[in-house]
Design an enzyme around this catalytic site. Structure first.
Site, PDB file in Angstrom:
ATOM      1  N   THR A  54      -2.655   3.587   6.784  1.00  0.00           N
ATOM      2  CA  THR A  54      -1.082   3.578   6.410  1.00  0.00           C
ATOM      3  C   THR A  54      -0.543   4.183   5.940  1.00  0.00           C
ATOM      4  O   THR A  54      -1.205   5.460   5.537  1.00  0.00           O
ATOM      5  CB  THR A  54      -0.716   1.941   5.528  1.00  0.00           C
ATOM      6  OG1 THR A  54      -1.424   2.535   4.412  1.00  0.00           O
ATOM      7  CG2 THR A  54      -2.052   0.624   6.044  1.00  0.00           C
ATOM      8  N   GLU A  55       1.160   4.077   6.250  1.00  0.00           N
ATOM      9  CA  GLU A  55       2.169   5.255   5.727  1.00  0.00           C
ATOM     10  C   GLU A  55       1.915   5.429   4.303  1.00  0.00           C
ATOM     11  O   GLU A  55       2.507   6.383   3.663  1.00  0.00           O
ATOM     12  CB  GLU A  55       3.267   5.069   6.370  1.00  0.00           C
ATOM     13  CG  GLU A  55       3.711   3.951   6.135  1.00  0.00           C
ATOM     14  CD  GLU A  55       5.751   3.688   6.918  1.00  0.00           C
ATOM     15  OE1 GLU A  55       6.722   3.940   5.894  1.00  0.00           O
ATOM     16  OE2 GLU A  55       5.308   3.192   8.106  1.00  0.00           O
ATOM     17  N   GLY A  56       0.747   4.194   3.582  1.00  0.00           N
ATOM     18  CA  GLY A  56       1.025   4.416   2.468  1.00  0.00           C
ATOM     19  C   GLY A  56      -0.620   4.992   2.054  1.00  0.00           C
ATOM     20  O   GLY A  56      -0.488   5.700   0.774  1.00  0.00           O
TER      21      GLY A  56
ATOM     22  N   ASN B 105      11.150   7.502   4.943  1.00  0.00           N
ATOM     23  CA  ASN B 105      10.043   8.192   4.457  1.00  0.00           C
ATOM     24  C   ASN B 105       9.538   8.467   3.739  1.00  0.00           C
ATOM     25  O   ASN B 105       9.044   9.475   2.360  1.00  0.00           O
ATOM     26  CB  ASN B 105       8.984   6.591   4.057  1.00  0.00           C
ATOM     27  CG  ASN B 105       9.449   4.849   4.317  1.00  0.00           C
ATOM     28  OD1 ASN B 105      10.303   5.011   3.822  1.00  0.00           O
ATOM     29  ND2 ASN B 105       8.493   4.193   4.819  1.00  0.00           N
TER      30      ASN B 105
END
Lengths: 265, 330
Positions: A54-56, B105
């Site tokens: 995931t982008e996290g 982001n």
């Protein structure tokens, strides 16, 4: 869908069609929500060695308890093998050019695969920027995925208001004005390879980059799709029917979609 | 010798913030970690005209903007993920009360990275070619905007890149799973951009769900991504990220995520929310009561609780922490 008895929902068909685009072993990044279900469905069904993140910067995880509420929800933090950060996932692994494929969603998409998730304005924005009438979610990581992933899959409900000739605001770039305009910016990623909807699959013409109808579902048809598309949708000469979900595919999808997010009509 | 930095939540806001402050929160995730209770305290102390720097919107930015306390905001994602649009922020943006400057982001993360490096800008090939580059809420008259993400030329290859202005927020509140009294911190779950933010911000307040003995940090020094030398204050506040989640400690409070966001949709219901959930408590004990025993029991039954197991033996008791706070505020 008149006489066709659905044993799966349109959303499930969309998720399965999206998942079929993923190949085993690929480095893949999934956005929040339905994208994540499509991605983890592929992992469960035919791509066990997909390298998902995931982008996290959550690696090695398989969601527990149903659709995660977000990219950092505890449902995806309960069995991860690595937690890092945004610079790592979106930067080192996506902007760098290492990521093979990304899945993103869209509030509005246009014929060159540009995505708007920022806002709805009454008419054009004009020369002077003004706040949207309806503010949406912004770009999030989708812009970074759209710029950096090798190829991008766009998942979107097929409704006329979502399919515009030209989006009011480009939050995440597709092929911009079509042709070679995307190439002028030197993005690392190749751009959207498919728009997968609740009615069918659109793919870009290799030269003009205009998205055209590549396939429809057993329950949809060409006319229905064209009338739900806000531009004059061209049809590929090789347009075909997407095979129905198999029993195994539905089983795998519903295992991932434990809370039935895709079964709500 | 590093000194203990534990102070109360009220003292942290009083000492480190003022009206108009450039305020960043970490992790600024929409569901997971965020220093939400510090935002509640900003409102309790009447802070306004904030310039909010949030990697992503969280219920904190949603609340602050919905309450009319945010003049300017910069963020990457402005929704609440599967919980939908952020009604408070949305209302503030649509009415023009908050100017929201959009980035992606990755852009927000590298701008903090640039701030941490003390670089003026960071080059990247994201956001360019889209309206994130061409439209600026802070300079609305510029179209296409050339001052937000100007193009620069790579001096080595001649390639064109976008230049992203670095961020050095005046103050950052960073939520962490656990900190020691000196300000060493361990974060469970994704860091998002807390590592960069802790070095970019001029003042750093940690808001910790648990306080542990420094021996814990000596046992796991590789996991201490925020060391005490960059930290100015430590606030102990269990359930600080509520109604969002804190991996290892509690899950998202689904009911309150929805009811809070629903309340923030109108001015009137926002006032009621402020009365019930911001101005309603006098102590941490009241705050826990406000969340409710049943809810706390439910959200602490998290599938992630095993993540806390290695650290439990070093957790300090509320009494031990209270003594340290008294010393810290002296």
């Amino acid at each position: 869908m008149n006489s066709h008895k659905l044993e799966y929902t349109r959303q499930e068909m969309m998720a399965i069609a999206t998942g079929r685009e993923l190949r085993d072993g690929e480095l893949a990044i999934f956005g929040v929500g339905l994208s994540m279900l499509a991605g983890y469905f592929a992992q469960e069904h035919h791509a066990p060695n997909i390298r998902a993140m995931t982008e996290g910067g959550v690696y090695g995880a398989i969601p527990v308890g149903g659709l995660p509420w977000g990219i950092e929800c505890n449902r995806i933090s309960a069995n991860a093998t690595s937690f890092t950060n945004g610079v790592d996932a979106l930067g080192f692994l996506v902007a760098s050019g290492r990521c093979d494929v990304g899945i993103i969603g869209a509030a509005q998409v246009d014929k060159f695969g540009n995505v708007n998730t920022t806002g709805i304005w009454d008419g054009e924005i004009g020369e002077h920027y003004r706040a949207p009438k309806t503010r949406l979610t912004g770009a999030g990581g989708a812009n970074d995925i759209a710029c950096g992933a090798g190829r991008v899959l766009i998942m979107v409900a097929h409704e006329p208001k979502r399919f515009a000739e030209k989006v009011t605001y480009i939050s995440s770039p597709g092929y911009l004005d079509g042709g070679n305009t995307r190439e002028c910016y030197g993005f690392v990623g190749g751009g959207p390879s498919a728009i997968i909807t609740t009615l069918g699959i659109l793919r870009p013409n290799p030269d003009t980059k205009e998205f055209q109808l590549d396939a429809y579902y057993p329950f949809s048809n060409i006319e229905e799709i064209q009338s739900n598309t806000g531009w004059e949708l061209k049809v590929c000469p090789r347009v075909h029917v997407v095979p129905e979900p198999t029993v195994d595919e539905l089983k795998a999808l519903r295992k991932v979609d434990e809370t039935g997010a895709l079964r709500k009509q | 010798m590093p000194q203990p930095k534990l102070i109360s939540l009220a003292a942290a806001v009083d000492r480190f913030t003022q009206n108009g402050v450039q305020y960043a929160s970490g992790a600024a995730l929409p569901i997971g970690s965020d220093a939400i209770v510090l935002g509640r305290e900003l409102l309790r102390q009447g802070r306004n005209q904030l310039h909010a720097i949030f990697h992503c919107n969280s219920q904190q930015l949603n609340l602050l903007a919905g309450a009319g306390a945010v003049d300017k905001a910069e963020c990457g994602f402005s929704g609440l993920e599967v919980f939908g649009f952020a009604n408070g922020l949305r209302r503030a943006v649509e009415t023009g009360a908050t100017q929201l400057e959009d980035y992606s982001n990755l852009a927000m993360a590298i701008r903090l990275f640039g701030g941490a490096m003390n670089w003026p800008f960071v080059p990247a090939t994201v956001n360019i070619g889209s309206d994130i580059q061409y439209r600026s809420a802070f300079s609305p008259e510029e179209y296409p905007a050339t001052s937000k993400i100007p193009m620069i030329t790579d001096p080595f290859s001649g390639r064109q890149l976008g230049a992203f202005q670095s961020l050095q927020p005046e103050v950052a509140a960073i939520h962490v799973s656990m900190a020691d009294p000196l300000g060493n911190a361990i974060m469970l779950g994704t860091e998002w951009s807390r590592f960069e933010l802790s070095r970019a911000a001029k003042k750093v307040i940690l808001v910790a769900d648990e306080i542990v003995h420094t021996d814990c940090m000596r046992q796991f020094p590789n996991l201490v991504r925020i060391p005490d030398i960059v930290v100015d204050a430590v606030v102990y506040w269990p359930f600080a990220a509520w109604p969002q989640s804190s991996p290892g400690l509690y899950d998202v409070d689904e009911d309150h995520m929805r009811s809070m966001n629903k309340a923030l949709a109108t001015e009137e219901t926002t006032q009621q929310y402020l009365k019930d959930y911001v101005f309603s408590y006098q102590s941490h004990r009241d705050y826990l009561g406000m969340i409710g025993n049943e809810t706390r029991e439910k959200i602490t039954q998290t599938e992630t609780s095993f993540l806390m197991d290695p650290y439990r033996k070093w957790i300090l008791s509320a009494d031990e922490i209270a003594k340290l706070v008294l010393e810290g505020e002296r």
